[in-house]
Design an enzyme around this catalytic site. Structure first.
Site, PDB file in Angstrom:
ATOM      1  N   GLU A  17       2.537   6.923 -18.445  1.00 50.69           N
ATOM      2  CA  GLU A  17       2.875   7.358 -19.813  1.00 50.69           C
ATOM      3  C   GLU A  17       2.106   6.550 -20.854  1.00 50.69           C
ATOM      4  O   GLU A  17       1.728   7.071 -21.901  1.00 50.69           O
ATOM      5  CB  GLU A  17       4.389   7.222 -20.024  1.00 50.69           C
ATOM      6  CG  GLU A  17       5.170   8.198 -19.152  1.00 50.69           C
ATOM      7  CD  GLU A  17       6.665   7.941 -19.175  1.00 50.69           C
ATOM      8  OE1 GLU A  17       7.096   6.880 -18.658  1.00 50.69           O
ATOM      9  OE2 GLU A  17       7.409   8.762 -19.712  1.00 50.69           O
ATOM     10  N   ALA A  49       8.107   1.153 -16.201  1.00 53.07           N
ATOM     11  CA  ALA A  49       9.116   0.394 -16.938  1.00 53.07           C
ATOM     12  C   ALA A  49       9.792  -0.541 -15.936  1.00 53.07           C
ATOM     13  O   ALA A  49       9.776  -0.286 -14.729  1.00 53.07           O
ATOM     14  CB  ALA A  49      10.125   1.356 -17.555  1.00 53.07           C
ATOM     15  N   GLY A  57       6.159   4.533 -16.527  1.00 53.60           N
ATOM     16  CA  GLY A  57       5.741   4.096 -17.865  1.00 53.60           C
ATOM     17  C   GLY A  57       4.269   3.721 -17.942  1.00 53.60           C
ATOM     18  O   GLY A  57       3.676   3.758 -19.028  1.00 53.60           O
ATOM     19  N   GLU A  73       9.768   8.380 -11.265  1.00 51.61           N
ATOM     20  CA  GLU A  73      11.116   8.138 -11.795  1.00 51.61           C
ATOM     21  C   GLU A  73      12.204   8.877 -11.034  1.00 51.61           C
ATOM     22  O   GLU A  73      13.284   8.334 -10.798  1.00 51.61           O
ATOM     23  CB  GLU A  73      11.181   8.534 -13.283  1.00 51.61           C
ATOM     24  CG  GLU A  73      10.517   7.551 -14.227  1.00 51.61           C
ATOM     25  CD  GLU A  73       9.041   7.855 -14.469  1.00 51.61           C
ATOM     26  OE1 GLU A  73       8.431   8.607 -13.681  1.00 51.61           O
ATOM     27  OE2 GLU A  73       8.504   7.333 -15.460  1.00 51.61           O
TER      28      GLU A  73
HETATM   29  N1  CAA Z   1       9.686  -2.871 -12.411  1.00 50.33           N
HETATM   30  C1  CAA Z   1      10.008  -4.135 -12.077  1.00 50.33           C
HETATM   31  N2  CAA Z   1       9.341  -4.836 -11.127  1.00 50.33           N
HETATM   32  C2  CAA Z   1       8.314  -4.209 -10.487  1.00 50.33           C
HETATM   33  C3  CAA Z   1       7.941  -2.893 -10.795  1.00 50.33           C
HETATM   34  C4  CAA Z   1       8.675  -2.218 -11.816  1.00 50.33           C
HETATM   35  N3  CAA Z   1       8.368  -0.965 -12.213  1.00 50.33           N
HETATM   36  N4  CAA Z   1       6.907  -2.540  -9.993  1.00 50.33           N
HETATM   37  C5  CAA Z   1       6.657  -3.612  -9.223  1.00 50.33           C
HETATM   38  N5  CAA Z   1       7.496  -4.620  -9.507  1.00 50.33           N
HETATM   39  C6  CAA Z   1       7.556  -5.945  -8.910  1.00 50.33           C
HETATM   40  C7  CAA Z   1       8.200  -5.894  -7.538  1.00 50.33           C
HETATM   41  O1  CAA Z   1       9.618  -5.922  -7.634  1.00 50.33           O
HETATM   42  C8  CAA Z   1       7.636  -7.142  -6.901  1.00 50.33           C
HETATM   43  O2  CAA Z   1       8.362  -8.263  -7.399  1.00 50.33           O
HETATM   44  P1  CAA Z   1       8.779  -9.469  -6.386  1.00 50.33           P
HETATM   45  O3  CAA Z   1       7.457 -10.024  -5.922  1.00 50.33           O
HETATM   46  O4  CAA Z   1       9.533 -10.400  -7.269  1.00 50.33           O
HETATM   47  O5  CAA Z   1       9.568  -8.855  -5.288  1.00 50.33           O
HETATM   48  C9  CAA Z   1       6.232  -7.234  -7.489  1.00 50.33           C
HETATM   49  O6  CAA Z   1       6.238  -6.417  -8.656  1.00 50.33           O
HETATM   50  C10 CAA Z   1       5.157  -6.692  -6.549  1.00 50.33           C
HETATM   51  O7  CAA Z   1       5.534  -5.383  -6.178  1.00 50.33           O
HETATM   52  P2  CAA Z   1       5.642  -4.897  -4.635  1.00 50.33           P
HETATM   53  O8  CAA Z   1       5.977  -6.051  -3.748  1.00 50.33           O
HETATM   54  O9  CAA Z   1       6.552  -3.715  -4.599  1.00 50.33           O
HETATM   55  O10 CAA Z   1       4.111  -4.478  -4.398  1.00 50.33           O
HETATM   56  P3  CAA Z   1       3.599  -3.389  -3.356  1.00 50.33           P
HETATM   57  O11 CAA Z   1       2.107  -3.552  -3.325  1.00 50.33           O
HETATM   58  O12 CAA Z   1       4.325  -3.444  -2.070  1.00 50.33           O
HETATM   59  O13 CAA Z   1       3.938  -1.967  -4.030  1.00 50.33           O
HETATM   60  C11 CAA Z   1       4.110  -0.411  -5.861  1.00 50.33           C
HETATM   61  C12 CAA Z   1       3.349  -1.596  -5.242  1.00 50.33           C
HETATM   62  C13 CAA Z   1       3.910   0.837  -4.987  1.00 50.33           C
HETATM   63  C14 CAA Z   1       3.522  -0.147  -7.230  1.00 50.33           C
HETATM   64  C15 CAA Z   1       5.608  -0.760  -5.943  1.00 50.33           C
HETATM   65  O14 CAA Z   1       5.753  -2.016  -6.592  1.00 50.33           O
HETATM   66  C16 CAA Z   1       6.433   0.243  -6.717  1.00 50.33           C
HETATM   67  O15 CAA Z   1       6.731   1.309  -6.192  1.00 50.33           O
HETATM   68  N6  CAA Z   1       6.818  -0.108  -7.956  1.00 50.33           N
HETATM   69  C17 CAA Z   1       7.704   0.708  -8.754  1.00 50.33           C
HETATM   70  C18 CAA Z   1       6.958   1.916  -9.334  1.00 50.33           C
HETATM   71  C19 CAA Z   1       7.917   2.783 -10.108  1.00 50.33           C
HETATM   72  O16 CAA Z   1       8.860   3.339  -9.585  1.00 50.33           O
HETATM   73  N7  CAA Z   1       7.659   2.933 -11.425  1.00 50.33           N
HETATM   74  C20 CAA Z   1       8.442   3.746 -12.312  1.00 50.33           C
HETATM   75  C21 CAA Z   1       9.473   2.906 -12.989  1.00 50.33           C
HETATM   76  S1  CAA Z   1      10.635   3.881 -13.889  1.00 50.33           S
HETATM   77  C22 CAA Z   1       9.922   4.186 -15.394  1.00 50.33           C
HETATM   78  O17 CAA Z   1       8.778   3.865 -15.648  1.00 50.33           O
HETATM   79  C23 CAA Z   1      10.841   4.856 -16.384  1.00 50.33           C
HETATM   80  C24 CAA Z   1      10.256   5.333 -17.639  1.00 50.33           C
HETATM   81  O18 CAA Z   1       9.459   6.262 -17.690  1.00 50.33           O
HETATM   82  C25 CAA Z   1      10.709   4.786 -18.893  1.00 50.33           C
END
Ligand code: CAA
Length: 260
Positions: free
Chosen positions: A114, A66, A111, A134
């Site tokens: 999920e 998400a 998400g 999360e």
């Molecule tokens: N939400 C918003 N933006 C996201 C995102 C997310 N879940 N995942 C990645 N992005 C964005 C980053 O902010 C980045 O944007 P910018 O270029 O504008 O800075 C872009 O995508 C590329 O990401 P990274 O630079 O971080 O890429 P990376 O290769 O270094 O890392 C990754 C990849 C390990 C997947 C890392 O992006 C990451 O950890 N992402 C978040 C994963 C996460 O925590 N997901 C769970 C979200 S909570 C949820 O899902 C709740 C629910 O159940 C309802």
């Protein structure tokens, strides 16, 4: 690439839905969820489509979760509504009248995992990574993950993933039963389309009812599930597809199912 956040490519009997926000690793914000919902509604009524595939744009991510930027500003009420809306959209996948296969082509986090869990089953590329990170953000899975994951892989393994927030490889996800097959990235769509075509040859009503019986039956006592199965079986005996399928067998030819 198009500005649409969700792409629909129809090549009957298949349809491929692509989450198309590659710059944010296909993260699910409210607009993506809304477009996904509209696409699912459209496909559900499309008789040409027999099997649906869901994947992510680009070669890095299926869906990285998400949208964290959007969630960071949410009030408790907005958080509740966002979680409920995600659950509703994913329920539409589970309850779609056609089988849905996830083609997990990279990160499937939060998400994203999920989303894959709400599909009927998933194939993954070797580079795919699964996880429910999360808790590392001070929240927990809100699009059905705390409910669907334990049903699929058991409580102990689900709790380990949910409570550590750790990422696992496609191979580990395969060993846990989260995905059914792991293939090289450049072979993923081919493998998913192959199994999708095998499914699409079968009677559409039988597919819809069998899918539903597995899901509904999973949460009710065995005897009740078996009664439901018998009644559904009887209903299926009234279809033209049943007549055609059996007639074709007896006449040693391939059936032509119409979904009637
Ligand atoms: N939400 C918003 N933006 C996201 C995102 C997310 N879940 N995942 C990645 N992005 C964005 C980053 O902010 C980045 O944007 P910018 O270029 O504008 O800075 C872009 O995508 C590329 O990401 P990274 O630079 O971080 O890429 P990376 O290769 O270094 O890392 C990754 C990849 C390990 C997947 C890392 O992006 C990451 O950890 N992402 C978040 C994963 C996460 O925590 N997901 C769970 C979200 S909570 C949820 O899902 C709740 C629910 O159940 C309802």
């Amino acid at each position: 690439m198009s500005d649409e956040l969700v792409l629909l490519e129809k090549t009957p009997p298949l349809a491929v839905i692509t989450i198309n926000r590659p710059k944010a690793l296909n993260a699910l914000n409210s607009s993506v969820l809304s477009q996904l919902e509209q696409t699912l509604d459209q496909i559900n009524e499309d008789e040409e489509v027999r099997v649906v595939i869901i994947t992510g744009a680009g070669e890095k991510a299926f869906v990285a979760g998400a949208d964290i930027a959007e969630m960071s500003k949410m009030s408790p009420l907005e958080g509740t509504n966002f979680s409920r809306y995600g659950q509703l959209v994913f329920k539409k996948i589970q309850e779609l009248k056609k089988p849905v296969i996830a083609a997990v082509n990279g990160y499937a986090l939060g998400g994203g995992s999920e989303l894959a869990l709400s599909c009927d089953f998933a194939y993954a590329s070797e580079n795919a990574k699964f996880g429910l990170p999360e808790v590392t953000l001070g929240i927990f899975p809100g699009f059905g993950g705390t409910q669907r994951l334990p049903r699929l892989i058991g409580k102990g393994r689900a709790k380990e993933l949910i409570l550590t927030g750790k990422m696992i490889s496609a191979q580990e996800a395969y060993e846990m039963g989260i995905v059914n097959k792991v293939v090289p990235l450049d072979k993923l769509m081919e493998a998913v389309k192959e199994v999708a075509m095998q499914i699409a040859k079968n009677g559409p009503i039988a597919l819809a009812v069998a899918k539903d019986l597995v899901d509904v039956g999973y949460d009710i006592p065995l005897d009740d599930g078996c009664i439901l199965e018998s009644r559904s079986f009887g209903m299926c005996c009234s279809t033209e597809d049943k007549k055609e399928g059996m007639q074709a067998f007896l006449e040693k030819r391939k059936p032509v199912f119409t979904g009637r």
